[in-house]
Design an enzyme around this catalytic site. Structure first.
Site, short mmCIF file in Angstrom:
data_model
loop_
_atom_site.label_atom_id
_atom_site.label_comp_id
_atom_site.label_asym_id
_atom_site.label_seq_id
_atom_site.Cartn_x
_atom_site.Cartn_y
_atom_site.Cartn_z
CE LYS A 194 61.15 124.71 -51.99
NZ LYS A 194 60.68 123.73 -50.83
CG ASN A 252 58.61 125.10 -56.17
OD1 ASN A 252 58.64 124.63 -57.13
ND2 ASN A 252 58.92 124.91 -54.96
CG HIS A 286 61.54 116.50 -52.44
ND1 HIS A 286 59.77 116.12 -52.79
CD2 HIS A 286 61.26 117.33 -52.08
CE1 HIS A 286 59.18 116.99 -52.82
NE2 HIS A 286 59.98 118.10 -52.07
#
Length: 466
Positions: free
Chosen positions: A127, A150, A196
């Protein structure tokens, strides 16, 4: 200071917990927009910094939560798993919404310029590169572009939404989970693989959060090279959502953008047109970057139909530090910094991108170690092991290829350079792709990559002087 004041919260009372980079900016943006803000962080130093900046410190553990309209939570704070943070519990008990800085930006955009260009990018891997590439391509078309989220700069530290300004924002799953009205003009979902799960509980929850980014996007761009993302794309298309599939497998897509060898091709109505040839673009080396480039072109919408400008934009893309970053050459030897590869899945992308690798690996091992990389062991000429993982990696390698236990980067870089230089290979590659976290020897992967770059540059300067 550049900022997006959160004017949509004027007159409201917000509690902000977590005063790291994004939380600190969030509190300031709320105050600048006319909100009443109470901030708290368990770290005393963070509280002192906030107090020095004129922010109102209030212990949220003893506060009357009936006074708050919203809790703005740092994305690093657990919302649900392994257990909700105490602020989340207090907010829910008081009926107070829990949101994050991405949500504040979305609400401000809805107020100021709801049709302004806003590209949001997520995915388990790739990303950051895709975010940087989307921004670069828009800039190459002459747009004013703000890049953040982010990837580094907090979203509220960017200039406000405007019709003539493109916001390109990387979103983690934690940020998406705190952004219920996230509705970019174009949303990119690159891939979904296990990650995660300590924070999301199950793959189903994790995938559903990732899917939210594209579900409410004006244009959904979805990589379909994993089963979960393919199912998300199919569901969007069945619902009538404007969706572009991207893939590195040309047989997987009838309509969309695919990587065919080194070429990006657009398939539509049974016809194929060349978008660009990625051959020779070092910053977009490897199939994974082919997917990133395909997604970035798709997110441009109609602009992506201008092949000449697209090719110029792709060829001028500098790439990101620590991600297959070419840091120098010594004769035939290429030195590559891929310090961002903190697990086997990321290191796999690097090993797939090169042959004849002198591999620097190790650090603090992740679950599974480098066993998943065994099918690529044939690409490795020799390994140079560093950090805590040295012994376990040596056991995994066994007799598959030679290895040397170096302990540190300071020992590994010259050893790998020496062996690569005397080899008879056409283009030997000294590759730092650790497949490990850095925390045994460095505070983060950036510092590890910076040190590798310093060592290589010193070595090259020494050879030049000699």
């Amino acid at each position: 200071m550049t900022m997006t004041p959160v004017t949509c919260f004027e007159g409201k009372h917000a509690a902000v917990f977590g005063l790291g980079g994004s939380g600190f900016i969030t509190a300031q943006a709320l105050v600048a927009g006319g909100a009443r803000v109470s901030v708290w962080d368990d770290n005393e130093h963070a509280r002192e910094k906030a107090r020095a900046a004129g922010l109102r410190i209030e212990n949220l553990a003893t506060a009357d939560w009936r006074n708050f309209d919203s809790l703005v939570l740092s994305p690093g704070v657990p919302l649900t798993h392994p257990a909700p943070h105490w602020t989340a519990l207090k907010a829910r008990q008081a009926g107070v919404e829990i949101i994050g800085d991405i949500e504040l930006f979305c609400r401000e955009r809805q107020k100021l310029a709801p049709a302004s260009p806003f590209v949001a990018i997520t995915g388990t891997n790739g990303k950051s590169t895709t975010t940087a590439l989307v921004a670069h391509l828009f800039k190459s078309f002459g747009f004013a572009v703000e890049v953040g989220g982010n990837i580094g700069t907090p979203i509220l530290a960017l200039a406000p939404p405007a019709q003539d300004r493109v916001h390109v924002v990387e979103c983690s799953s934690f940020q998406i989970d705190l952004a219920p009205t996230l509705n970019p003009s174009a949303g990119i979902l690159l891939n979904v693989t296990p990650d995660h799960l300590d924070r999301h509980g199950t793959m189903e929850n994790y995938a559903a959060i990732k899917a939210r980014l594209v579900e409410n996007a004006g244009l959904a761009v979805v990589g379909i090279d994993d089963d979960i993302s393919r199912a998300i794309a199919d569901k969007l298309i069945k619902s009538g959502k404007s969706t572009v599939r991207v893939s590195v497998n040309k047989s997987a897509v009838e309509d969309g953008i695919v990587l065919d060898g080194t070429c990006l091709r657009r398939f539509s109505g049974g016809r194929s047109t060349l978008v660009a040839d990625l051959a020779g673009i070092a910053s977009l080396r490897g199939k994974h970057n082919g997917q990133n480039a395909a997604a970035a072109v798709a997110a441009l919408g109609p602009l992506g139909l201008d092949p000449e400008r697209i090719v110029q934009g792709l060829r001028s893309f500098p790439g990101l530090p620590h991600r297959l970053e070419e840091v120098g050459r010594n004769g035939k030897v290429l030195f590559v910094n891929d310090s961002k590869a903190t697990n086997a899945d990321a290191a796999e992308k690097a090993l797939l991108s090169f042959d004849d690798v002198f591999w620097i690996a190790g650090g603090r091992a992740k679950e599974g170690g480098i066993e998943p990389l065994r099918p690529l062991f044939g690409k490795v000429i020799k390994a140079y092991l560093i950090g805590e993982a040295s012994e376990v990696f040596a056991r995994t390698i066994g007799g598959a290829f030679p290895y040397e236990s170096c302990g540190s980067l300071e020992a590994a870089v010259p050893a790998a350079a020496r062996d690569a230089r005397v080899s008879e290979l056409a283009e030997p590659v000294v590759l730092l792709s650790p497949a490990c976290a850095s925390f045994d020897q460095f505070p983060d992967f950036e510092k590890r990559g910076d040190r590798f770059r310093e060592l290589v540059k010193a070595l090259l300067a020494e050879k030049k002087a000699g």
